[in-house]
Structures are given as C-alpha cells and as structure tokens.
Design an enzyme around this catalytic site. Structure first.
Site, PDB file in Angstrom:
ATOM      1  N   ASP A  78     104.453   7.037  59.065  1.00  0.00           N
ATOM      2  CA  ASP A  78     103.873   6.019  58.199  1.00  0.00           C
ATOM      3  C   ASP A  78     103.040   5.014  58.994  1.00  0.00           C
ATOM      4  OD1 ASP A  78     103.782   4.514  55.623  1.00  0.00           O
ATOM      5  OD2 ASP A  78     104.906   3.026  56.771  1.00  0.00           O
ATOM      6  N   GLU A 129      99.801   9.351  58.687  1.00  0.00           N
ATOM      7  CA  GLU A 129      99.058   8.548  57.720  1.00  0.00           C
ATOM      8  C   GLU A 129      98.266   7.538  58.545  1.00  0.00           C
ATOM      9  OE1 GLU A 129      99.586   5.271  54.171  1.00  0.00           O
ATOM     10  OE2 GLU A 129     100.929   5.363  55.870  1.00  0.00           O
TER      11      GLU A 129
END
Length: 728
Positions: free
Chosen positions: A405, A458
C-alpha cells in the site's frame, strides 16, 4: 553466610524499578552455599523443593513483607533444578522459578537481530511456547533498548509487573524471560518503565494473535506451521498467466441480515470463496486483515502486523479460509502496509519512551494526511521487523502475493508536504533512500526465499522501474497498479458521448507507456468512496446508457493489456458508494432478472473468456501482444485493436463509445478468414439491445487501413465486442 542484598535493591525490585532482576533473583553461589531469592508478592511461606523427591531443601526467609524471600541451601555448590512451594492465602502452590533459567536468545540470533539480517525474526522475538529443562512454559522477548525495566504481565500473574521483570540483553537491546506455566490462549502485555521514567503498557509487536478492539492485549499463540506453495499457485502468479483479482473487504462483503454482524472467516470460506470461483476470478485480494483498532481505517492502520484480526475469528480460522481459497483454485493476495502505523499508545508509537520504530522529527516521521507515524527504515531492527513480516504471511499462512500500500508515500520525503515540511536526503533530493532500499531488499529476499510468491505496488507517481529488477535500478516488484490508466479511462467514461471525441487520447495514451512496467489495471476500493460515486453512477446518461457504458468499459478493460482487478460490488454494478459498515447491496440481485444480473453475467463471461484465450493475457508485457487496427477514429469514438499470443493467434477487440450503432464499419485486419463473435457487451444476455454480427463474419479482400484484407462489422451502441478467427 549469605550475601546481603542491599535494601535499596529490594525496594527497587518491589517498586518495579530494577533493571537487572537476574543479578538478584534465582539461585546464586555464596560463601554459605547456594542462595535462592524470590520476589513473590502476597506469599506467606516459601520452600525450595527437590522436584524428583518432593523433599523440602530449605525454607526462604521473608526479608520484606511486600514479598521478598531469601534462603541458603547449605553444603550445595553446583546449581540444580529446583521448584518453589509457595503459600498464597492459605493454599500451597508448586511453581518453577523463572529466574533459574539461563539466557534464551542464542548469540547468533542476537547478532543477526541487531544487524537487521535475521530472515525470520518472529521465530525468536515475541511469545513462544517452549520446554526448558523439562519445564513447559512460554519464552518472551521484546526489543526495547531504551527502557529502564520491562516485565511480562498477563493472566498468569494478575497483570502485576513486579512478578516477572525481564533480563536485558545489552548487546541487542532485547529483554527476555521464560515463564513456566504460561500457555497458549493466555493474554499478556509488556509493562515497562520507559526511557523517561513513565510506566507504559505495550502490546507485543510480534504477537501472533491479539484481542479485538477495544481491548488491546496480545495472546500467547503458537507459530503456525509452514505452508508450501504448490506449482499450480506459482504458475497462477506468472507474467503470462490470466490474473483477474476480486478485491474484498471481509467486513462488508456480506453481513448477517438479522444483526448486521460480520461473517466469520469460516462463513466467508463457505460463501465468498465459491462465489469468487463461480465468477471466474483467479485471485482474491483482501484489504488488510492485520489487527487494527479503528474499523474506519479498513485495516490500513494496523497495530498487530503479525496478528490476523479477531473480528472474524481466530488465527486458525483465517488459515482455514486461505486453505479453502486454495482448494478452490484461487490465489490469495494480502494488502500489506509497511508505510506507516497509528499513534495509539498501546502499540509501536514511542515504544520504549523513544521514537524507536518511527523518526523523531515529524518532518520525517509523521503523516499529516492520516495522522500516522512513518517507520524509520534506516534503523536495521525496524526494517528487519517489516521484512520478516512479509515472509511470515507467505511462509506461515500460504499468502501468494502481497500488494504493498501507498508506495509513493514511502519513497518520497516530500509526499503531501509543502516546502519546509520535509527534510531532503543526504544528497539533497526528495527520495527516501532508506525506504527505497527497504523495498528492494524485501522484494529480493522474497524472491530468494519464497520463489513463486509475488509483490504488487500501489504506486501513484511515475517513479521509474517499480516493477523492474533491482540490478536494473528498479524496486523489484513483480507488478504495479496502473493508476494513470484508471484515472484516464474513468475520466473518459464519465463524459457525455458527444464530447468523447475531444478526449480520445485518454483511451489511447495508456499504450504509450504500457511496457515500462508490469501493470495491473485496478478498479479498486479507492474509486468507490469519499464522494467519488460508484463506478456505475459515474457513467453518463439514463439508466439504460449507464449500464451500457459500464458494460462497454468492462469489455475494454478486460481486453486491454494488463492484469485485472475489480473491487467487490462492481461485478454487479452496485449503485451506491461502498460502506465499510454494511453489506454490499445484494438485494439488487433479488427478484426478476435485471440489469444488475446482466452486468454480473458479463463479468463472469469476461473472466472465463479472458482465461480461456491466451491471446488475452499471455503477452500483456510484450509489445507483440497488442496492435492497433483503428486508433484515430475520434469522430465516431471507435477504437479497434488485436491481442495476440506467442503463436500469433489473434483476437480482435472493437469498442464503440457512442450510443449510435455503426453499421458496415470496415477496417483492415492482419489475418483473413471467418471471425466469430465470442463476446458482445450489448448482448440481450447482458440486457443490451442485442445488436451484433449474427455470430460470424467473413473477411473481404478489400484494402483498408493499410492492410490488404478487411472486415465489415456492425458495432453495437455503447459496446465492446471480441472476435476470434475460426480454424480453416
């Protein structure tokens, strides 16, 4: 005669301010013999017992009414195993003395932990059931180099920090203690006097299970057995594989209708897993399941990085869920958050009274956007904690991939900061060199230790080489989310079709940089929250046009190079934004067949067709796998391309992004012959208008678009069609 213990030492021990309990407690050689000392609050009588015979060897004298006992065993010179018979409130208990056991952590482990090169630090740190010198119990160890005193407190000692102060291993800053009788399932924490003299209660950073919020204790829990990744699961992660990911928040996929309570891991194994398999997805991606205190963080602010959340059941229940997914042929991706952690007092923040896990300067260590703290990747023990965690989920739970993330927030020091709010690196640049090295090292170690598992980033900027090998200057991820493609295509789709001709490049631009990374095309949870609307609700027009636009878009997405990711609810065109506190709107699929059923059937057919034809996935990252046939028809908003496999087999993909059917639309092709329509998003099966080409069309020897042969098709309104060439 015994060695006299200074009154100040006794006072410090009882007050919980003495840092070296093993120098006083336990068995010690003195001129008079072996002296045994024990701190046993509330005890009235204590004897030293010979375990084999049960014989009382000596009675310990109470030197302080608050519980300090001492006594000499005369004529004994060599240490031996003993027990203590302790009378509490008139009841005698036979216990093993924690302070008779030697150092727990091997010198090599201590050195590797200090160097930050211990591949599996969780095998040493944390709470581990063990048997020492024939005694069963639990060994505890925690890194807190600046604490003045650390004790284990829990259900086994009335949460009393005086009873089990730990030994400090000064060479590593690790505190350790073996507690006989402490067993799996019991709650515990670390009580410490921190560097500033404050009393703190901390959960274990390496706890394998933890209480569910609002409680914060850790649970003694055995280390899970290793899970070996099968060859089939390894192949399913490869660059040439068909990868279609169903992204799920376990707490809101479906809930109990009577009380809106979560489904358990085992209920999800029985309901979510077969549904994802039936829908044709290849992978399940789980929003973070690490223990976290705030439901509204969706798991992205974890406090128990090694503990699956108890919201849905136990650690073993979670393993059951993963096993069920694997048995159904689904790989499991876990969202992993090594970028930041919350400020909660019970967790990592100012762990030993210093900024141990985080940077001390808020310009480096504080995330303004999320009110979280940033890991100090330059501290070896911290990066080791995180790298070990990545390996832990893959090796011990069978996780097949980690989706990392917020990578951009890690690799840029000025991420979401104004001038003066960040500190440049040693070369004056904005890159966080320590974070970059941490990511490269993590990916390198995973590649070496668990070959077949992969990582996905990401990463929202154009940082070069995110999914390129480290020796080429890359970060070493296997895949990167293509957020640029997602933003461009959604911006295009929300336009009224009459204006799309002026923004044609939003659909064509993605191919220009497509081969710079190994891309995943994501329609993730981030796109259906915070007022962005649902994917369906972003589509223009009346209800019919909204659904037609969405179906055409999905047909385009599944055909475009890159692996696929779809957040739950989008597969049946949920109309509302995602709400983490409620179930998906499954009622939309109740009653008679409707537009939502049509989208659901389309997504299933897209998955199955995409998986069946190698041309749609085998060469996602090779320019040979894609070729434009019609790229410049802006006026009619038509785009046509081919996907190709290694053997040269082609599939034609044609999209018409206006509500006007295009009859007799001619375009040049590479391979003459009979072409069969294998997918049409305007089919009546999906509640479209059922315009199309009657199954098959034959090419003509009519030159078009620079090619000798061509096809003449009907392009349905707001639709995408796929065609495959029939064998001669």
């Amino acid at each position: 005669m015994s060695d006299r213990i200074d009154r100040d030492v006794i006072n410090a021990l009882i007050a919980g301010h003495f840092a070296d309990p093993f120098s006083v407690l336990g068995m010690h050689k003195t001129t008079a013999g072996l002296e045994v000392r024990a701190l046993l609050p509330d005890a009235t009588d204590v004897w030293v017992i010979e375990p084999k015979t049960g014989r009382k060897l000596a009675k310990l004298e109470c030197l302080d009414s608050r519980g300090f006992f001492s006594g000499v065993i005369p004529r004994r010179k060599n240490f031996f195993r003993y027990q203590l018979a302790v009378v509490w409130h008139g009841q005698q208990n036979l216990i093993d003395d924690p302070y008779r056991f030697g150092p727990l952590i091997q010198e090599m482990d201590a050195w590797l932990l200090s160097e930050g090169t211990h591949l599996r630090p969780y095998e040493t740190l944390g709470a581990h059931a063990d048997t020492m010198d024939g005694v069963t119990g639990t060994r505890f160890s925690v890194w807190a180099p600046n604490a003045r005193r650390v004790s284990v407190v829990g259900q086994f000692n009335y949460w009393d920090g005086r009873r089990h102060p730990m030994r400090l291993r000064k060479e590593s800053g690790i505190w350790e203690l073996f507690i006989p009788g402490a067993h799996n399932g019991q709650l515990y924490k670390y009580e410490m006097i921190d560097a500033n003299g404050n009393l703190r209660l901390k959960s274990d950073p390496y706890a394998f299970e933890a209480q569910m919020r609002p409680e914060t204790a850790s649970l003694i829990c055995g280390l899970p057995e290793k899970v070996v990744q099968t060859e089939e699961r390894k192949k399913a992660n490869q660059f040439d594989a068909s990868i279609s990911i169903y992204e799920v928040h376990l707490g809101s996929w479906r809930r109990h209708t009577d009380n809106n309570f979560w489904l358990s891991y085992r209920e999800l194994a029985d309901q979510l897993v077969p549904y994802a398999k039936w829908m044709g997805f290849t992978h399940l991606e789980l929003l973070p399941i690490n223990e976290h205190p705030f439901d509204g963080s969706w798991g992205y602010q974890p406090t128990g990085l090694y503990a699956p959340t108890r919201r849905f059941g136990t650690r073993d229940d979670f393993r059951y869920f993963i096993d069920a997914a694997h048995a159904a042929g689904l790989n499991v991706i876990l969202d992993w958050v090594p970028g930041h952690f919350p400020t909660d007092d019970f967790a990592l923040a100012e762990f030993d009274g210093t900024n141990l896990y985080e940077h001390s300067d808020p310009r480096e260590g504080y995330h303004q956007d999320w009110n979280t703290l940033i890991y100090n990747y330059g501290r070896r023990e911290v990066s080791n904690f995180l790298v070990g965690n990545a390996l832990y989920w893959i090796e011990r739970f069978g996780i097949d991939a980690l989706r990392v993330d917020a990578v951009a927030s890690m690799i840029y020091r000025d991420y979401s900061r104004k001038e003066g709010e960040w500190i440049p690196n040693e070369f004056g640049g904005r890159e966080n060199l320590e974070a970059i090295e941490f990511l490269r090292n993590t990916n390198r170690i995973l590649g070496e230790q668990v070959s077949g598992a992969v990582t996905m980033a990401e990463e929202s900027t154009d940082f070069p080489g995110v999914s390129r090998p480290q020796d080429m200057g890359g970060l070493g991820f296997w895949y990167k989310w293509n957020l640029g493609w997602m933003h461009d295509t959604l911006d295009y789709m929300k336009l009224d079709p009459v204006y799309r001709q002026y923004h044609h490049d939003k659909l064509t631009f993605g191919i220009l940089y497509n081969y710079t990374e190994n891309f995943v095309l994501p329609l993730s949870h981030d796109e259906v929250v915070h007022g962005k609307k649902s994917i369906l609700d972003r589509m223009p027009g009346d209800a019919w046009q909204k659904f037609a636009n969405l179906r055409a878009y999905y047909g385009w997405m599944w055909a475009f190079p890159g692996k696929k990711l779809l957040f739950m609810g989008n597969e049946f065109a949920q109309g509302r934004e995602w709400n983490h506190d409620a179930s998906l709107d499954w009622h939309l699929l109740e009653g008679g067949d409707n537009w939502h059923h049509g989208v659901q059937r389309l997504v299933r057919d897209l998955n199955l067709t995409y998986r069946h034809h190698k041309a749609m996935h085998e060469l996602d990252f090779d320019p040979y796998g894609f070729e434009w046939l019609v790229v410049d028809d802006k006026e009619r908003s038509v785009l046509i391309f081919v996907r190709r496999d290694k053997e040269g087999n082609e599939i034609i993909v044609a999209s018409n992004f206006t509500p006007v059917p295009r009859h007799d639309y001619r375009f040049g092709i590479n391979q003459p012959g009979k072409w069969r329509e294998i997918l049409n998003t305007d089919s009546m099966h999906y509640h479209g208008s059922n315009a199309g080409n009657g199954g098959t069309v034959h090419s003509d020897e009519i030159a078009s678009h620079g090619r000798q042969h061509s096809l003449s098709l009907t392009l349905p309104p707001l639709a995408t069609i796929w065609l495959v060439r029939e064998a001669e």
